[in-house]
Structure formats: C-alpha cells, structure tokens
Design a protein around this motif. Structure first.
Motif, short mmCIF file in Angstrom:
data_model
loop_
_atom_site.label_atom_id
_atom_site.label_comp_id
_atom_site.label_asym_id
_atom_site.label_seq_id
_atom_site.Cartn_x
_atom_site.Cartn_y
_atom_site.Cartn_z
N MET A 17 0.82 -1.21 0.00
CA MET A 17 0.00 0.00 0.00
C MET A 17 0.85 1.26 0.00
O MET A 17 0.44 2.30 -0.51
CB MET A 17 -0.94 -0.01 1.21
CG MET A 17 -2.14 -0.92 1.05
SD MET A 17 -3.35 -0.72 2.39
CE MET A 17 -2.51 -1.58 3.72
N ALA A 18 2.06 1.18 0.59
CA ALA A 18 2.94 2.35 0.65
C ALA A 18 3.45 2.77 -0.73
O ALA A 18 3.98 3.86 -0.88
CB ALA A 18 4.12 2.07 1.58
N ASP A 19 3.30 1.89 -1.72
CA ASP A 19 3.75 2.19 -3.07
C ASP A 19 2.65 2.82 -3.93
O ASP A 19 2.78 2.89 -5.15
CB ASP A 19 4.25 0.91 -3.76
CG ASP A 19 5.49 0.36 -3.09
OD1 ASP A 19 6.27 1.16 -2.56
OD2 ASP A 19 5.68 -0.88 -3.09
N GLY A 20 1.57 3.26 -3.29
CA GLY A 20 0.46 3.85 -4.04
C GLY A 20 0.82 5.20 -4.65
O GLY A 20 1.91 5.75 -4.45
N ASN A 21 -0.14 5.76 -5.40
CA ASN A 21 0.12 7.02 -6.11
C ASN A 21 -1.03 8.01 -5.90
O ASN A 21 -1.42 8.72 -6.82
CB ASN A 21 0.32 6.74 -7.61
CG ASN A 21 0.88 7.95 -8.33
OD1 ASN A 21 1.64 8.75 -7.75
ND2 ASN A 21 0.51 8.12 -9.59
N ILE A 23 -2.95 11.25 -3.64
CA ILE A 23 -2.52 12.56 -3.19
C ILE A 23 -1.80 12.47 -1.84
O ILE A 23 -0.85 13.22 -1.57
CB ILE A 23 -3.72 13.52 -3.10
CG1 ILE A 23 -3.28 14.93 -2.69
CG2 ILE A 23 -4.78 12.99 -2.11
CD1 ILE A 23 -4.40 15.94 -2.72
N ILE A 24 -2.21 11.54 -0.99
CA ILE A 24 -1.56 11.37 0.31
C ILE A 24 -0.20 10.69 0.15
O ILE A 24 0.78 11.06 0.81
CB ILE A 24 -2.45 10.56 1.27
CG1 ILE A 24 -3.81 11.24 1.43
CG2 ILE A 24 -1.78 10.39 2.63
CD1 ILE A 24 -3.73 12.63 2.03
N ILE A 134 2.24 4.49 7.98
CA ILE A 134 3.02 3.36 7.45
C ILE A 134 2.46 2.90 6.11
O ILE A 134 3.22 2.50 5.21
CB ILE A 134 3.02 2.20 8.47
CG1 ILE A 134 3.71 2.63 9.76
CG2 ILE A 134 3.70 0.96 7.89
CD1 ILE A 134 3.64 1.59 10.86
N ALA A 135 1.13 2.96 5.97
CA ALA A 135 0.50 2.48 4.73
C ALA A 135 0.66 3.45 3.57
O ALA A 135 0.39 3.09 2.42
CB ALA A 135 -0.99 2.22 4.97
N THR A 136 1.11 4.68 3.85
CA THR A 136 1.28 5.67 2.77
C THR A 136 2.73 6.11 2.60
O THR A 136 3.03 6.88 1.69
CB THR A 136 0.43 6.92 3.05
OG1 THR A 136 0.77 7.48 4.33
CG2 THR A 136 -1.05 6.57 3.06
N THR A 137 3.62 5.63 3.46
CA THR A 137 5.03 6.03 3.41
C THR A 137 5.90 4.81 3.73
O THR A 137 5.68 4.15 4.74
CB THR A 137 5.34 7.15 4.42
OG1 THR A 137 4.33 8.15 4.35
CG2 THR A 137 6.69 7.78 4.15
N SER A 138 6.87 4.53 2.88
CA SER A 138 7.74 3.39 3.14
C SER A 138 8.59 3.65 4.38
O SER A 138 8.91 4.80 4.71
CB SER A 138 8.65 3.13 1.93
OG SER A 138 9.51 4.23 1.70
#
Length: 265
Positions: A17-21, A23-24, A134-138
């Motif tokens: 999930m942290a590899d998403g694209n 706005i967050i 954690i889910a939006t940032t590695s």
C-alpha cells in the motif's frame, strides 16, 4: 497457524500500500510525519472525561483513508492487536473510580466509565494514525525523516531492523509450529506444558538466525549505518497541506466543535 500467516500477509500488504500514487502518497514524508505526530499529541492531550470533543478527531483517519484509497480491513485487523492492552488498562478505572459523572436516562455513568471510553477511543485514533502513515510512506523514508529531526540513530536503526526482520521471526514460528503439529496431529494448538520448551527453542533459534543475518550483512558491506535515498525537497503544495492540516487539527483541539455542530442539529 492461520494467525501467523495473516500477520505475515498484513505486513506485506502494508508495504504494498505504501507504493500507491494517491494525493496522500505523494505528500513529502516529513509533512506526513509532522502531521501524524501533531495528531498524536493533540489526541493524547485531551481531558480523559471529554468524550464528545475527542470524537471530532475521527474525521482525520476517515478522510485520510479515503484520500489514500486504503482498505479498512487490513488496518482494522492490526488495530485489534492493540485494543486488549487498552481494554485491561482502562478496566481498572471502572473498578476504582465509581464517582457519578452524569445520568443518561435512568443509567448512571461514572467517571471511571468515561475514562475507560476515552482510553479506548484514543487508542483507536492513535493506532489508526500511525498505521495510515506506514501504509502511505515506506519505512526507509520514515526512518530518514526521523534522523532529520535528530532522533538517535540507534533507535531509528532498531525500528528499521525490527520491522524488516519481524517477518523472518514469524516464518521461524510458522516452521516450528508446523513441526509441532506434525508430531502431535491430534493437538489443536501448542499445549501449555510444551509452551516453555517452544518459546525457549524459538529464542535460541532467533539468536542463531540473528547471528547468521548479521554475518551476511557484514559480508555485504554493512558497517552499522543504513544508507537512505534522500527524498526530494518539500514543495509549495506540501507546505500548504501542512499548514491547512495543522490549523484544522489545532482548531479541532482548542475549540469545542462538537457543541458548534450540535447547535445546527
């Protein structure tokens, strides 16, 4: 066995999930770290008996999960791990603080009940905020930002290593559990009389595995320092989001928006 597998899958899903694209996801890691820390401080600082004012902070995880397109199920499953600790910590308040706080119809509500609810709500909000980060940032990006704000390097490296190799420990537990079940096919789980031996063997195997991993890291040039890729500088849009989000969170904390909203209902 299924619990161990679910834990390993949850860790993997958070990294994916942290590899998403969204706005967050595209926000600068430092901005997300500062907002998360501010949110934690503001939530924890609430009076333990002010439940209505605290509930306004539910908007933060709900809105961020929607903007980041994070599914609720993986985060809620991780949240359940922390709730039992808060439950038993707050349970003592109900027992030892039975002073009457208010009446809801014929039902008396003590200050202990209010503080119990406050502890549970604060746990849910703070754990969800950290899980969203954690889910939006590695983790390497978070670790680099922690070093930037002068968090001791040894603490950052311990967090990094623990998170990175927790899956290795879970894999070892899974292998040992499978071996145990094969030798006791009628057992539904590890018997209490075997639990001490199981944990002792896990500890010894963990020491041995840690030594092997450390030697392998040294052979690949590890000298006690992680090398992190430096992120891009903070953009104007990141600063704008930081100012707006911080202002809204402070407004929610220092002004009783629950009364303001209730006046229109």
């Amino acid at each position: 066995m299924s619990t161990i597998t679910d834990s390993m899958n949850t860790i993997s899903s958070l990294e994916e999930m942290a590899d998403g694209n969204t706005i967050i996801h595209r926000l600068h890691p430092m901005v997300k770290l500062i907002i998360t820390m501010l949110y934690l401080v503001l939530v924890i600082s609430f009076n333990p008996y002010n439940i209505t004012g605290l509930m306004v902070f539910a908007f933060y995880p709900v809105i961020l999960m929607a903007l980041a397109e994070i599914p609720y199920k993986p985060l809620l499953k991780r949240l359940l791990v922390a709730l039992p600790f808060s439950f038993f910590a707050g349970l003592s308040n109900i027992i030892f603080n039975q002073q009457l706080a208010l009446m809801i119809g014929p039902m008396p509500i003590s200050y202990g009940v209010l503080s119990f609810i406050s502890i549970m709500v604060k746990t849910i909000f703070t754990v969800m905020a950290v899980m969203i980060l954690i889910a939006t940032t590695s983790l390497p990006k978070i670790s680099y930002q922690l070093l930037s704000i002068k968090v001791p390097k040894i603490i950052v490296e311990q967090i990094m290593l623990t998170y990175r190799y927790i899956s290795v420990l879970l894999e070892q537990v899974s292998n040992m559990y499978t071996a145990y079940i094969l030798r006791a096919p009628a057992a539904k789980g590890i018997k209490m009389k075997d639990m001490g031996v199981f944990v002792g063997q896990l500890l010894l195997k963990s020491f041995d595995r840690a030594e092997s991993i450390y030697v392998a890291m040294k052979c690949r040039g590890y000298d006690g320092n992680y090398l992190y890729a430096k992120p891009s500088p903070i953009q104007k849009g990141d600063w704008l989001f930081l100012v707006l989000a911080s202002g809204i969170l402070c407004l929610m904390r220092f002004f009783d928006l629950s009364l303001f909203i209730g006046s229109f209902l």
